[in-house]
Design an enzyme around this catalytic site. Structure first.
Site, mmCIF file in Angstrom:
data_model
loop_
_atom_site.group_PDB
_atom_site.id
_atom_site.type_symbol
_atom_site.label_atom_id
_atom_site.label_comp_id
_atom_site.label_asym_id
_atom_site.label_seq_id
_atom_site.Cartn_x
_atom_site.Cartn_y
_atom_site.Cartn_z
ATOM 1 C CG ASP A 110 -9.872 -0.801 5.314
ATOM 2 O OD1 ASP A 110 -9.431 -1.423 4.224
ATOM 3 O OD2 ASP A 110 -9.073 -0.809 6.444
ATOM 4 C CD GLN A 126 -3.332 -4.698 6.446
ATOM 5 O OE1 GLN A 126 -3.406 -3.705 5.955
ATOM 6 N NE2 GLN A 126 -4.042 -5.875 5.997
ATOM 7 C CE LYS A 161 -3.630 -2.584 2.282
ATOM 8 N NZ LYS A 161 -4.471 -2.932 3.411
HETATM 9 N N1 GUN Z 1 -6.781 -7.293 6.233
HETATM 10 C C1 GUN Z 1 -7.109 -8.125 5.221
HETATM 11 N N2 GUN Z 1 -7.800 -7.425 4.218
HETATM 12 C C2 GUN Z 1 -7.824 -6.141 4.802
HETATM 13 C C3 GUN Z 1 -8.307 -4.669 4.214
HETATM 14 O O1 GUN Z 1 -8.692 -4.962 3.155
HETATM 15 N N3 GUN Z 1 -7.990 -3.887 5.174
HETATM 16 C C4 GUN Z 1 -7.622 -3.787 6.217
HETATM 17 N N4 GUN Z 1 -7.390 -2.945 7.186
HETATM 18 N N5 GUN Z 1 -7.021 -5.183 6.833
HETATM 19 C C5 GUN Z 1 -7.151 -6.244 6.112
#
Ligand code: GUN
Length: 290
Positions: free
Chosen positions: A119, A96, A52
């Protein structure tokens, strides 16, 4: 059989975002800014956050990563979230997942300002999604919809079987595909670990979204000819290579692909689309806050 190439599609979208950012900066405004919070040392989470960060740099976004030790308390994390909610230099942020067991994920999600929840996990944004209102669509479902749209996959009136009922993928993608529009207007069946005769459903599907997290779950004898298959699985399994692991999807690709009209590869399918969708949401948050 044609590949739904998430890498190429996401590169095209990345160029569009980068050019919008150039225009923003040329007009004298600051860059969009995404922050990410990661608690602990989960290997997969560290890899995702690094991807990211890299993607932010590629489109000209500013990014900040808050790396917290595994023993961080829930209160400390909630305090950081309050700070990020208030910080006007940050347009959107993510925490995350998964979080360590001593932290209540739902409490953390609810603490994020819905206007910065890129998100799309906050109950307000999930509610807005289910009502068909403008919102932050969580990145994986948003990326799948963008991929179907890019390849002009016909979805109207099609029978779509979603494997998995997670809050992050299964539920929102089932919701989006059943909504009015293109892509959309599907008749959707959601299957999960308690579904009886699951293969009876998948064999009748025109479109299958596999998001169970079970490596190579979907076999060749579970799909009919001409199906569109989207593989969301990204399980790490031990492998005799430099990294010591390889990424395996939820679809037994070699068996299933010859029967498909379209299929996503793993890696290079849904994964890159997820990252680009997070960037799209961040740009949306930036533009909404102006
Ligand atoms: N863990 C797995 N996929 C995601 C996501 O799209 N966002 C976040 N914050 N954690 C994740």
């Amino acid at each position: 059989m044609l590949l739904l190439d998430g890498k190429a599609t996401s590169e095209a979208i990345k160029k569009e975002i980068a050019s919008q950012v150039e225009q923003i900066i040329a007009s004298g405004c600051r860059k969009p800014h995404l922050a990410a919070v990661i608690v602990g040392e989960d290997g997969a989470s560290k890899t995702y956050v690094a991807s990211k960060e890299r993607a932010c740099a590629q489109v000209g976004f500013e990014s900040t990563v808050y790396r917290l030790p595994v023993e961080t308390s829930e209160e400390e994390l909630l305090n950081l979230i309050s700070k990020l909610n208030e910080d006007e230099s940050i347009d959107g942020f993510i925490v995350q997942m998964p979080l360590p067991n001593h932290i209540d994920e739902q409490k953390v999600i609810a603490a994020v300002d819905p206007r910065k929840d890129v998100d799309g996990f906050h109950p307000v944004n999930v509610g807005r999604l289910s009502l068909g209102l403008t919102t932050f669509v969580s990145a994986t479902p948003y990326g799948i919809m963008a991929l179907l749209e890019h390849y002009k996959i016909e979805t109207r009136g099609k029978h779509c079987v979603v494997l998995g009922r997670s809050n992050i993928v299964g539920r929102p993608i089932a919701n989006l595909l059943s909504q009015k529009g293109e892509p959309g207007d599907c008749t959707v069946t959601v299957c999960h670990s308690r579904t009886k005769d699951l293969a009876e459903h998948t064999r009748r599907a025109d479109i299958i979204i596999a998001a169970l997290g079970v490596p190579e779950f979907l076999k060749g004898n579970m799909v009919k000819e001409g199906t569109v298959v989207v593989d969301v699985g990204i399980t790490r399994i031990p492998a005799d290579n430099e990294k010591g692991y390889k990424i395996v999807g939820d679809v037994a690709f070699d068996e299933v692909a010859p029967k498909c009209s379209y299929i996503t590869p793993v890696p290079g399918g849904v994964g890159p689309m997820t990252i680009i969708s997070l960037l799209r949401n961040t740009l949306q948050a930036y533009l909404m806050s102006r």
